[in-house]
Design an enzyme around this catalytic site. Structure first.
Site, PDB file in Angstrom:
ATOM      1  N   GLY A  42       0.821  -1.272  -0.002  1.00 49.59           N
ATOM      2  CA  GLY A  42      -0.053  -0.156  -0.020  1.00 49.59           C
ATOM      3  C   GLY A  42       0.695   1.261   0.003  1.00 49.59           C
ATOM      4  O   GLY A  42       0.123   2.299  -0.278  1.00 49.59           O
ATOM      5  N   ASP A 101      -5.296   2.650  10.844  1.00 51.35           N
ATOM      6  CA  ASP A 101      -6.745   2.599  11.010  1.00 51.35           C
ATOM      7  C   ASP A 101      -6.890   1.908  12.347  1.00 51.35           C
ATOM      8  O   ASP A 101      -7.010   2.953  13.191  1.00 51.35           O
ATOM      9  CB  ASP A 101      -7.150   1.358   9.827  1.00 51.35           C
ATOM     10  CG  ASP A 101      -8.792   0.989   9.917  1.00 51.35           C
ATOM     11  OD1 ASP A 101      -9.408   2.114  10.394  1.00 51.35           O
ATOM     12  OD2 ASP A 101      -9.090   0.209   9.386  1.00 51.35           O
ATOM     13  N   ASP A 157      -5.783  -0.360  -2.094  1.00 49.65           N
ATOM     14  CA  ASP A 157      -6.531  -1.126  -2.777  1.00 49.65           C
ATOM     15  C   ASP A 157      -7.912  -1.599  -2.045  1.00 49.65           C
ATOM     16  O   ASP A 157      -8.207  -1.282  -0.896  1.00 49.65           O
ATOM     17  CB  ASP A 157      -5.706  -2.619  -3.068  1.00 49.65           C
ATOM     18  CG  ASP A 157      -5.642  -3.295  -1.737  1.00 49.65           C
ATOM     19  OD1 ASP A 157      -5.535  -2.996  -0.827  1.00 49.65           O
ATOM     20  OD2 ASP A 157      -6.285  -4.641  -1.956  1.00 49.65           O
TER      21      ASP A 157
HETATM   22  P1  IMP Z   1      -4.515  -1.320  11.082  1.00 49.19           P
HETATM   23  O1  IMP Z   1      -3.797  -2.420  11.608  1.00 49.19           O
HETATM   24  O2  IMP Z   1      -6.183  -1.640  11.307  1.00 49.19           O
HETATM   25  O3  IMP Z   1      -4.131   0.063  11.405  1.00 49.19           O
HETATM   26  O4  IMP Z   1      -4.328  -1.839   9.436  1.00 49.19           O
HETATM   27  C1  IMP Z   1      -3.819  -0.734   8.494  1.00 49.19           C
HETATM   28  C2  IMP Z   1      -3.990  -1.533   7.164  1.00 49.19           C
HETATM   29  O5  IMP Z   1      -5.313  -1.883   6.844  1.00 49.19           O
HETATM   30  C3  IMP Z   1      -3.469  -0.558   6.171  1.00 49.19           C
HETATM   31  O6  IMP Z   1      -1.928  -0.835   5.827  1.00 49.19           O
HETATM   32  C4  IMP Z   1      -4.239  -1.036   5.077  1.00 49.19           C
HETATM   33  O7  IMP Z   1      -3.636  -2.058   4.239  1.00 49.19           O
HETATM   34  C5  IMP Z   1      -5.569  -1.441   5.509  1.00 49.19           C
HETATM   35  N1  IMP Z   1      -6.478  -0.496   5.352  1.00 49.19           N
HETATM   36  C6  IMP Z   1      -7.245   0.297   6.574  1.00 49.19           C
HETATM   37  N2  IMP Z   1      -7.957   1.291   6.068  1.00 49.19           N
HETATM   38  C7  IMP Z   1      -7.984   0.992   4.814  1.00 49.19           C
HETATM   39  C8  IMP Z   1      -8.752   1.754   3.653  1.00 49.19           C
HETATM   40  O8  IMP Z   1      -9.686   2.498   3.899  1.00 49.19           O
HETATM   41  N3  IMP Z   1      -8.638   1.500   2.394  1.00 49.19           N
HETATM   42  C9  IMP Z   1      -7.538   0.398   1.999  1.00 49.19           C
HETATM   43  N4  IMP Z   1      -6.940  -0.163   2.951  1.00 49.19           N
HETATM   44  C10 IMP Z   1      -7.038   0.051   4.212  1.00 49.19           C
HETATM   45 MG    MG Z   2      -1.050  -2.042   4.308  1.00 48.89          MG
END
Ligand code: IMP
Ligand code: MG
Length: 175
Positions: A42, A101, A157
């Site tokens: 990403g 996120d 994506d």
């Molecule tokens: P976290 O561990 O929940 O912070 O996950 C983060 C990962 O989830 C990012 O590196 C993205 O690959 C994916 N992700 C979270 N939100 C989105 C979004 O809105 N669009 C696409 N990928 C996302």
């Molecule tokens: Mg990611």
């Protein structure tokens, strides 16, 4: 049916913000070298654009991890699919990620990198979605703070699609 995507930040707005981040990083790291750790897949587009805007020596390294979980949320159990191929002891690490996120992935990864003896570990994220934060991750450099929408484009994506869109878009839910 084709997915509907609306523009959140145009290519120009995004590139302008990345140039600002690059200038800030150049200032903050003056006199030092940076080892950028780009989190695949990403952050690849963002990391390239950012690196071009940093006027200091920058090494570029790559990692890929996956987080077990359901379709929409990571679990915090993170697996390293592709690891760094060089030691990072005493380096100034700047982790470059597409979006924070829940924060679970970064929380885990930053701990691992710190444990490997880096001089310094900082985090730069193109997007911050604070509404869904579960793990307490501090972001040193943020492109844009955004509401809880599903984002595609500029590297991000949906089912491996749309990474090549030159802007940051919202994938509109189907009605
Ligand atoms: P976290 O561990 O929940 O912070 O996950 C983060 C990962 O989830 C990012 O590196 C993205 O690959 C994916 N992700 C979270 N939100 C989105 C979004 O809105 N669009 C696409 N990928 C996302
Ligand atoms: Mg990611």
């Amino acid at each position: 049916m084709a997915d509907k995507i609306s523009v959140m930040y145009t290519e120009e707005e995004t590139d302008r913000r990345i140039a600002e981040l690059g200038a800030q990083i150049t200032k903050d790291y003056a006199g030092r070298e940076i080892t950028m750790v780009c989190i695949l897949k990403g952050a690849a587009a963002f990391a390239c654009e950012l690196a071009k805007r940093i006027e200091l020596p920058v090494e570029m390294e790559y990692m890929r991890c996956s987080s077990y979980g359901n379709e929409t949320e990571s679990s915090g159990v993170v697996k390293i699919d592709l690891d760094l191929d060089r030691p990072i002891r005493d380096k100034n690490i700047l982790v470059v990620e597409d979006i924070i996120d829940t924060g679970r992935t970064m929380d885990y990864l930053l701990k691992i990198l710190k444990a490997r003896g880096a001089a310094d570990v900082k985090l730069c994220a193109l997007l911050d979605k604070p509404d869904r934060r579960v793990a307490d991750v501090s972001i040193d450099y943020t492109g844009f703070v955004i509401p809880d929408e599903f984002i595609v484009g500029y590297g991000l994506d949906y089912a491996q699609k749309y990474r090549n869109l030159p802007y940051i878009g919202i994938l509109e839910p189907e009605v």
